[in-house]
Scaffold this motif. Sequence first.
Motif, PDB file in Angstrom:
ATOM      1  N   GLN A 258       0.815  -1.210   0.000  1.00 32.39           N
ATOM      2  CA  GLN A 258       0.000   0.000   0.000  1.00 32.39           C
ATOM      3  C   GLN A 258       0.852   1.265   0.000  1.00 32.39           C
ATOM      4  N   ASP A 259       2.166   1.111   0.116  1.00 31.87           N
ATOM      5  CA  ASP A 259       3.057   2.269   0.136  1.00 31.87           C
ATOM      6  C   ASP A 259       3.052   2.971  -1.219  1.00 31.87           C
ATOM      7  N   PRO A 260       2.821   4.276  -1.264  1.00 35.91           N
ATOM      8  CA  PRO A 260       2.708   4.967  -2.556  1.00 35.91           C
ATOM      9  C   PRO A 260       3.961   4.884  -3.415  1.00 35.91           C
ATOM     10  N   ASN A 261       5.150   4.903  -2.791  1.00 38.71           N
ATOM     11  CA  ASN A 261       6.368   4.852  -3.587  1.00 38.71           C
ATOM     12  C   ASN A 261       6.640   3.464  -4.153  1.00 38.71           C
ATOM     13  N   LEU A 262       6.396   2.422  -3.356  1.00 39.73           N
ATOM     14  CA  LEU A 262       6.502   1.078  -3.911  1.00 39.73           C
ATOM     15  C   LEU A 262       5.431   0.873  -4.982  1.00 39.73           C
ATOM     16  N   MET A 263       4.259   1.425  -4.739  1.00 37.72           N
ATOM     17  CA  MET A 263       3.192   1.346  -5.734  1.00 37.72           C
ATOM     18  C   MET A 263       3.631   1.995  -7.038  1.00 37.72           C
ATOM     19  N   ALA A 264       4.347   3.106  -6.959  1.00 40.88           N
ATOM     20  CA  ALA A 264       4.828   3.783  -8.165  1.00 40.88           C
ATOM     21  C   ALA A 264       5.792   2.889  -8.942  1.00 40.88           C
ATOM     22  N   ALA A 265       6.637   2.152  -8.226  1.00 35.48           N
ATOM     23  CA  ALA A 265       7.547   1.232  -8.901  1.00 35.48           C
ATOM     24  C   ALA A 265       6.776   0.087  -9.540  1.00 35.48           C
ATOM     25  N   HIS A 266       5.784  -0.466  -8.809  1.00 31.63           N
ATOM     26  CA  HIS A 266       4.957  -1.536  -9.368  1.00 31.63           C
ATOM     27  C   HIS A 266       4.222  -1.068 -10.618  1.00 31.63           C
ATOM     28  N   LEU A 267       3.726   0.151 -10.586  1.00 33.29           N
ATOM     29  CA  LEU A 267       2.990   0.675 -11.732  1.00 33.29           C
ATOM     30  C   LEU A 267       3.901   1.005 -12.905  1.00 33.29           C
ATOM     31  N   GLY A 268       5.202   1.183 -12.630  1.00 35.01           N
ATOM     32  CA  GLY A 268       6.096   1.671 -13.661  1.00 35.01           C
ATOM     33  C   GLY A 268       6.919   0.637 -14.383  1.00 35.01           C
TER      34      GLY A 268
END
Length: 693
Positions: A258-268
């Motif tokens: 749920q961490d926004p920065n890890l989420m950004a990596a997952h999305l990228g």
Amino acid sequence: MAPPLNRREFLQTVAVSSAAVGAGAVSGAASAQSEPQFSRQLPGGDWHYPAQADLIPFGHAVASGDPLADRVILWTRITIPDARGWDVTEVPDPQGFSSVAVGWIIATDPELTQIVNSGQVMTDASRDFTVKVDADGLQPATTYWYAFTALGYRSPIGRTRTAPAVGQGITELTIGHVACTSWWQDYFNGYARMGERGDIDLITHAGDHVYEVSGNHMSSRQYPDAEGNPQLRGYEDIDNRAWQSVGECRRRYALYYQDPNLMAAHLGAPFAIMADQHDYDDASDGDTVLISRQQAGEVYHEWCPLRSPIPDGSGQFPAPTGPNTNVPIPRGDDAFYSYRSLPYGDVAEIVLIDIRRHRDDEATEMKILGDRQWQWLQTTLLGAQARGVRHNIIVNQINLSQVGTINTPLYDQYGEALQAGLGIDPRGPEIYTTGWGGYPADRRRLYRWLREQGIVDNIVLSGDSHGWFGSDLTEDPQLPNYVPLTGASLLPPVGVEMVGTSMGRPGAQDVVADELYWAANGGRQAAPFDDAANYDQNYRPAGLAAAIAIETAAKAANPNLIYFNWKAEYGHAMVHLRESEAIIENWVSPQRELSDTAELVAQHRTPRGNPHLQPVLLPAAMVGSRVDPPAPAPAIEPVAAEPVPEAPDEPVDMPAGGHSGPWGLGTAVVLTLAHILRRRLAAGRDGGQERDI
């Protein structure tokens, strides 16, 4: 394969996949009045769970991983709030949903209009409502965007990329690398820096992808309790203490994802993750096993977008599951198998080895890997050589290169702290005896075999040490067998290694600072760990002196240790593969606060055919020639409900331009399932049998 759907199941599946929000019903006679109605409202009570509330039911967004030239694993998790509790081992039917139909789609554009594949799968509590599909029919070295639908909503849109094929003419590859990522001690800014790049092909992880416990190291943040207050005791609060059940292990992944920065990596970008020891940690109360290592491994396979290999030691992948079947989760001892390789055409072979779970002191050839894994590794590297691969990227959990005897004048002042915090003894014979340093004969065998086979363009990306260790890989790192930074050695290097620092887990500087801080505050379990300003100002300076002393002594004692940084500088590495060389970068990001900055602290190049780390005196950040459009900002969209059509007599083709807008994914799911129904009806007619479809 899943059993054939009967007509009622088919219609109910479409209805659930396209369901309207709240009390709205799917139009058409096929809408089942008995179907539960989904609500995104947080119920409070016992439902206190790490998830991004504004993204529910996709509270952990989406992720992708383990690309091949024609396919990639797509992942998501369906989160359904329920006042009875968050743990699906106790509440297997949140809001009355014992299972959920999930549609998926993959396209060549961020708007999801140019659809290339889609499907629908079912998920339930047996796999923590996670979804893993193997999206195939893709083109090599191509960027795609993908999303899921469930319970009337479309997920955030992720970006992924397939591996290149042999002979495709790809000349460069951009890889991010991380290890030892600790949610409590770091804001994961490095993850966001990788996710926002437009040139990245893959993110590798060397292990300790999640930690079973905060460790009471000085924290940068704490997840709030049910009342919204920071949790301040690492061994008391559920999101800081060691996990004590399968449900709590799954919850730890939820905290991370749920961490926004890890989420950004997952999305990228797609990931390739190898687990280390913390990912597989078990727990007991002395008499009863609360969670076994096998069960922790099962959760790793549930939550990570990895391609689980056949559990026979071959490292091979099972046959594709198809668009309408979830990728199976290995159970029991099968969950220990995750070593595997990803062919990246003639550019690279991405090899993930496991020195933790297959050691065999009775092995005849390679004790640290086990004979079966050693044979697989040899076959894999020889196969890559045969197809003309330019670089091998070997993801390895613990330092491969020697880090030998280090005697420093200040050892007595910090030696006990290093032994307690990192499990090392700097006075040798090697710092790390928990990994390759404990099996020097196996390391010599590996180096000798690589040299004899002429397989020398190896870049080993490791972890576990919580610092940067950049080394040339040589059997004897002393003169005249090894001459630093040249190719004139009697035993020339067979590759280079960069041990990635952690994202927050303490290296030498913070290990010493931790011990001093705990001693001054009543011990490890009693000391507060929300006191970062005091810690940084009054304890880190003493740790810095120790780290500098170790770095200086280590580089003097180990000529092949070209770059060593064991200070409290945390972040990620970048590897840029080119036709004639590889360039490796070390990036540091702020630890204590959210930030959009990162600092390039070191850059090295290693030439093909003559591997050795050469420091770049005036480093400038490398950028690939490809710039992909970013993934859209994470958000969910309602999927409008549609009537369920009659099954067509002819194949259904997607209209030109695909499907977009709020109706898009619901239409894709309906048309895909209608096409499946038509094919099954045809199969029944051709076989001369009556089928309940």
